[in-house]
Design an enzyme around this catalytic site. Structure first.
Site, mmCIF file in Angstrom:
data_model
loop_
_atom_site.group_PDB
_atom_site.id
_atom_site.type_symbol
_atom_site.label_atom_id
_atom_site.label_comp_id
_atom_site.label_asym_id
_atom_site.label_seq_id
_atom_site.Cartn_x
_atom_site.Cartn_y
_atom_site.Cartn_z
ATOM 1 N N CYS A 131 -25.454 -10.285 85.023
ATOM 2 C CA CYS A 131 -25.175 -9.946 83.624
ATOM 3 C C CYS A 131 -24.443 -8.608 83.484
ATOM 4 O O CYS A 131 -23.901 -8.319 82.424
ATOM 5 C CB CYS A 131 -26.470 -9.891 82.818
ATOM 6 S SG CYS A 131 -27.361 -11.437 82.808
ATOM 7 N N HIS A 282 -26.381 -5.089 76.968
ATOM 8 C CA HIS A 282 -26.345 -6.522 77.287
ATOM 9 C C HIS A 282 -27.321 -7.257 76.371
ATOM 10 O O HIS A 282 -28.446 -6.800 76.153
ATOM 11 C CB HIS A 282 -26.726 -6.708 78.757
ATOM 12 C CG HIS A 282 -27.038 -8.118 79.127
ATOM 13 N ND1 HIS A 282 -26.187 -9.160 78.837
ATOM 14 C CD2 HIS A 282 -28.115 -8.669 79.761
ATOM 15 C CE1 HIS A 282 -26.727 -10.295 79.280
ATOM 16 N NE2 HIS A 282 -27.890 -10.021 79.835
ATOM 17 N N ASN A 312 -28.184 -15.301 75.470
ATOM 18 C CA ASN A 312 -27.788 -14.451 76.595
ATOM 19 C C ASN A 312 -26.617 -15.141 77.310
ATOM 20 O O ASN A 312 -26.800 -16.175 77.946
ATOM 21 C CB ASN A 312 -28.995 -14.281 77.530
ATOM 22 C CG ASN A 312 -28.669 -13.476 78.775
ATOM 23 O OD1 ASN A 312 -27.512 -13.181 79.063
ATOM 24 N ND2 ASN A 312 -29.702 -13.131 79.523
#
Ligand code: ACO
Length: 357
Positions: A131, A282, A312
């Site tokens: 990520c 994030h 996500n």
């Protein structure tokens, strides 16, 4: 230009807070059409809209169509970013794609995207940092540009996480969505040739740092399909080709590592929390974002929260959130944006960008 090399992964000007000579001159994002709501998931696993929203801040996420691969999403994000930067694919010298879900293990998805865009003069490679990948790729682009090795770099974060999501596992299937975001990175000289056509498309880099802790690699992983555990009937039967994560441990590490990275960035640049207009972490979980903002001393209302409709999207989450912030009119010239990433590896990263006049 000399820099303070406190760490080999850190870029900061010797005059703290001064620009590093690396600009973004256009950025954009793409989300596929299909939407999966919490109610959709509650029809297949034992969960509810209330639980997912309260624990994650997510209401829905996008899913790529069957015929769409990661490269298709990447190209769909890159084209408007290049248009906004007023740069043609032929002018690009480098393409960096951050992804954990390439079209296939070989070749690098960046090569597929190079061909799709018609960027014949560009060298292309993938960056794997979970990520955190988009900030790792931006950092790499910044180093290329500062070294004079590249002048116009296309950086993309693109993921089709729904292809590695186990829709039988309620602890993880609620989290992930598909999407892509792209940014064009240049030196100030190369950037001066671009007429930035719309406001808030220009950003200048103030600080960038990366971190990794491979001792915690087991917290987020796809157990099979690589050289350690190649694909077999048994690995497929055991559903080992799906993403597995220890949610609670990841949650704790995400808050700790991103808050520490933010603190180091403020110390290195001489900035204070009140100098930061936006914190853009994030988009893993709304509770993580709020906790990071609080621990950094930045009021949560200055934290960009964009996972409600996107989930996500791993390496794509930061450029998607940035693009949507510009669309909603949140960005203004002179503002400072503190970006924070965390993901599989473990990896984390922090950057500070100033919105240009
Ligand atoms: N619906 C209903 N109940 C659920 C669900 C669900 N979808 N998932 C778990 N539960 C239950 C659990 O079984 C548990 O029940 P029990 O107490 O009876 O055992 C209870 O809810 C609490 O479970 P926790 O795992 O403690 O829930 P938590 O509040 O930690 O939330 C979550 C789980 C959302 C996964 C959270 O830990 C999280 O967001 N972690 C971080 C994820 C992340 O950041 N990922 C990014 C990296 S991934 C990458 O790099 C691609």
């Amino acid at each position: 230009m000399t820099t303070n090399t406190r760490r080999n992964t850190c870029l900061v000007a010797t005059t703290p807070g001064a620009p590093l000579g690396v600009n973004v001159v256009g950025y954009s994002y793409y989300l596929p059409d299909e939407v999966i709501t919490n109610a959709d998931l509650a029809r297949t696993v034992d969960t509810s809209d209330e639980w997912i929203l309260a624990r994650t801040g997510i209401r829905s996420r996008h899913r790529a169509a069957k015929e769409q691969a990661t490269s298709d999403l990447a190209i769909a994000a890159a084209r408007p970013a290049l248009e906004r930067a007023n740069i043609t694919p032929a002018q690009l010298d480098t393409i960096l794609i951050a992804t954990a879900t390439p079209d296939s293990p070989v070749p690098a998805v960046s090569c597929v995207v190079q061909a799709g865009l018609g960027a014949a003069g560009a060298a292309a490679m993938d960056v794997g940092a979970g990520c955190s990948g988009f900030l790792f790729a931006l950092h790499t682009a910044a180093c290329f540009v500062r070294a004079g090795a590249a002048h116009r770099v296309l950086v993309i974060g693109a993921e089709t996480l729904t292809r590695v999501t186990d829709y039988g596992d309620r602890r993880s299937c609620i989290l992930f969505g598909d999407g892509a975001g792209a940014a064009v990175v240049t030196s100030p000289e190369a950037g001066a040739e671009c007429t930035i056509p719309r406001s808030s498309d220009g950003l200048e880099l103030i600080y960038s740092a990366l971190g990794t802790d491979g001792l915690m690699a087991d917290l987020i992983k796809i157990p099979a399909g690589g050289s350690r555990n190649p694909a077999s009937e048994a690995t497929i039967r055991d559903r080992q080709h799906y993403l597995r994560l220890d949610g609670q441990a990841v949650f704790r590490q995400a808050v700790r590592r991103m808050a520490e990275a933010a603190g180091e960035a403020l110390e290195a640049t001489g900035l204070t929390p009140s100098d930061i207009d936006w914190i853009l972490p994030h988009q893993a979980n709304a509770r993580i974002v709020v906790a990071v903002a609080e621990q950094t001393g930045i009021p949560p209302e200055r934290a960009m929260l964009d996972m409600a409709e996107t989930g996500n999207t791993s390496a794509a989450s930061i450029p998607i959130t940035l693009g949507r912030a510009r669309e909603s009119g949140q960005l203004a010239a002179g503002q400072l944006i503190l970006m924070l990433a965390f993901g599989a590896g473990l990896t984390w990263a922090c950057q500070i960008w100033r919105v240009r006049e």
